[in-house]
Design an enzyme around this catalytic site. Structure first.
Site, PDB file in Angstrom:
ATOM      1  N   ARG A 170       7.332  -2.915  -7.574  1.00 21.25           N
ATOM      2  CA  ARG A 170       6.874  -1.885  -8.157  1.00 21.25           C
ATOM      3  C   ARG A 170       5.604  -1.319  -7.582  1.00 21.25           C
ATOM      4  NH1 ARG A 170       2.975  -2.424 -12.164  1.00 21.25           N
ATOM      5  NH2 ARG A 170       2.381  -4.509 -12.627  1.00 21.25           N
ATOM      6  N   ARG A 174       0.659   6.426 -12.719  1.00 19.42           N
ATOM      7  CA  ARG A 174       0.242   6.699 -13.783  1.00 19.42           C
ATOM      8  C   ARG A 174       0.144   8.373 -14.121  1.00 19.42           C
ATOM      9  NH1 ARG A 174      -5.005   2.668 -14.357  1.00 19.42           N
ATOM     10  NH2 ARG A 174      -3.687   0.672 -14.295  1.00 19.42           N
ATOM     11  N   ARG A 247      -2.575 -16.067   4.505  1.00 17.82           N
ATOM     12  CA  ARG A 247      -3.406 -14.713   5.083  1.00 17.82           C
ATOM     13  C   ARG A 247      -4.904 -15.232   4.966  1.00 17.82           C
ATOM     14  NH1 ARG A 247      -2.047 -11.703   8.842  1.00 17.82           N
ATOM     15  NH2 ARG A 247      -2.949  -9.837   8.393  1.00 17.82           N
ATOM     16  N   ARG A 278     -10.880  -2.584   3.730  1.00 20.43           N
ATOM     17  CA  ARG A 278     -11.876  -1.701   2.847  1.00 20.43           C
ATOM     18  C   ARG A 278     -13.455  -2.014   3.158  1.00 20.43           C
ATOM     19  NH1 ARG A 278     -10.605  -5.381  -2.721  1.00 20.43           N
ATOM     20  NH2 ARG A 278     -11.203  -7.398  -1.956  1.00 20.43           N
ATOM     21  N   GLU A 303     -14.099  -5.586   5.419  1.00 17.83           N
ATOM     22  CA  GLU A 303     -12.989  -6.781   5.220  1.00 17.83           C
ATOM     23  C   GLU A 303     -11.932  -6.670   5.921  1.00 17.83           C
ATOM     24  OE1 GLU A 303     -10.484  -8.093   1.337  1.00 17.83           O
ATOM     25  OE2 GLU A 303     -12.693  -7.909   1.073  1.00 17.83           O
ATOM     26  N   TYR A 351      -0.390 -16.825  -5.702  1.00 18.16           N
ATOM     27  CA  TYR A 351      -1.664 -15.598  -5.836  1.00 18.16           C
ATOM     28  C   TYR A 351      -1.846 -15.906  -7.248  1.00 18.16           C
ATOM     29  CZ  TYR A 351      -4.590 -11.750  -5.797  1.00 18.16           C
ATOM     30  OH  TYR A 351      -5.369 -10.901  -5.803  1.00 18.16           O
ATOM     31  N   ASP A 353      -4.939 -14.240  -9.856  1.00 20.08           N
ATOM     32  CA  ASP A 353      -6.116 -13.731 -10.235  1.00 20.08           C
ATOM     33  C   ASP A 353      -7.264 -14.694 -10.922  1.00 20.08           C
ATOM     34  OD1 ASP A 353      -5.874 -11.101  -9.107  1.00 20.08           O
ATOM     35  OD2 ASP A 353      -4.529 -10.219 -10.923  1.00 20.08           O
TER      36      ASP A 353
END
Length: 371
Positions: A170, A174, A247, A278, A303, A351, A353
């Site tokens: 997805r 918004r 990565r 970025r 980066e 992964y 957070d």
């Protein structure tokens, strides 16, 4: 003799160490780097807290996790609102009404929905065969071409047509004028940086830095009843089933003699031709400290995503089908261990957070201590 040897002083290792120490266990923490805190390490340079290994914004909807980290640091009110730059155009992220207004001139949510729906229909994709087709079938061609394609290809090191469709299940869309990237209830960055937060977690615990577990594995393993390992699980097993893919990242940091370089903490560069993904301007992470009066200098970091090879720092597990299948073999090996606990992004090849790491570490150490 220690109860636990904890390999890695990042968030998972530090929380496990803190809770075990609090329960009266003898704990030794080692880290191959010359500092604690793993990839959330921050360092003060020119009066600015620099995120040495990329931007880290703490966010969660889990009140228990939020309350837990509040013990160790006061968090500021930073809100993540990145900007995407495509050539000479700037767009708000995630995709919201500000994005759609800039891209198409639409004013209402219905106009934006209609525009996206027309582009999806024109694409005529019924069964997406790759990431490109998947993204277009979700948000249309304009958003994909400008804000998804180049950034994703740089991040993964492959063309979007060569990446499997399931990578993008997805895309956040918004239909409100709100640039807050996260949906979570709680968000912020520790005042004074993450390093001092981890220091508080590790208070009273023996820590040995610049200590590579694999350089003296037999001796270090013999120091404790159990090992908590937060490094690469495939390396722990000497790559016996082959190497998992990761990565990596390269960072290029500069101190600039200007008070404000880009006006935002994070600006994503979404065109493929620019090699970095970025630029981070660190002073903007510290709410209220951005003005030139407070500090006439600024620090930026470019980066660059990179293909991982042995010896490089692994940042992101490549959780595609091939690597997840390989990891399942290592996980099966790990489940037979009586004296080793694997944790964190690398130990669990997933992964996470930061708030996920906190929750995983707390669940793990509580289960261990309650045995």
């Amino acid at each position: 003799m220690y109860d636990y040897l904890i390999v890695g002083s990042g968030l998972f290792g530090a929380i496990f160490a803190h809770e075990a120490h609090k329960a009266g266990k003898q704990v030794l923490v080692i880290d191959k780097r010359d500092h604690i805190a793993g990839n959330i390490y921050t360092k003060e340079v020119e009066g600015i807290q620099v995120h040495q290994y990329g931007a880290h914004i703490f966010h969660t909807s889990n009140k228990e996790v939020w309350d837990y980290v509040q013990q160790f640091a006061e968090f500021n009110r930073y809100t993540n609102a990145p900007v995407a730059r495509y050539k000479d155009e700037l767009y708000n992220m995630p995709f919201n009404m500000n994005t759609f207004n800039k891209m198409w001139g639409v004013m209402t949510p219905q106009e934006a929905k209609d525009k996206i729906a027309v582009q999806i229909k024109e694409a005529g994709i019924t069964e997406p065969k790759n990431l490109e087709e998947q993204a277009i079938s979700l948000v249309g061609r304009d958003i994909y071409e400008k804000l998804v394609k180049g950034y994703t290809e740089k991040q993964w090191g492959r063309r979007a047509t060569e990446l499997p469709s399931f990578i993008i299940k997805r895309l956040p869309v918004r239909f409100v004028y709100d640039n807050n990237y996260f949906n979570d209830k709680y968000q912020g960055i520790p005042v004074g940086g993450y390093t001092q937060m981890v220091e508080k977690m590790l208070e009273g615990i023996e820590v040995r830095l610049s200590t590579d577990f694999f350089a003296d594995r037999e001796y270090l393993s013999g120091l404790a009843e159990k090992i908590v390992f937060t490094g690469m699980i495939d390396e722990y097993y000497d790559y016996c089933y082959g190497e998992l893919e990761y990565r990596s990242l390269c960072f290029e940091t500069e101190v600039l003699d200007c008070e404000n370089y880009q006006g935002n903490a994070v600006v994503n560069y979404t065109e493929y031709e620019i090699p970095y993904t970025r630029i981070i301007e660190h002073k903007h992470f510290e709410f209220g400290c951005q003005s030139g009066e407070a500090n006439p200098k600024t620090i930026i970091t470019r980066e660059y995503p990179a293909t991982w090879k042995k010896g490089d720092e692994p940042y992101y597990p490549m959780n595609d089908e091939k690597n997840n299948t390989l990891y399942a073999k290592y996980k099966e090996l790990s489940e037979k261990e009586n004296h080793v606990i694997f944790g964190g992004r690398l130990g669990m090849y997933k992964y996470f957070d930061m708030h996920h790491v906190v929750a995983e570490a707390l669940a793990c150490v509580r289960a261990e201590l309650n045995k």
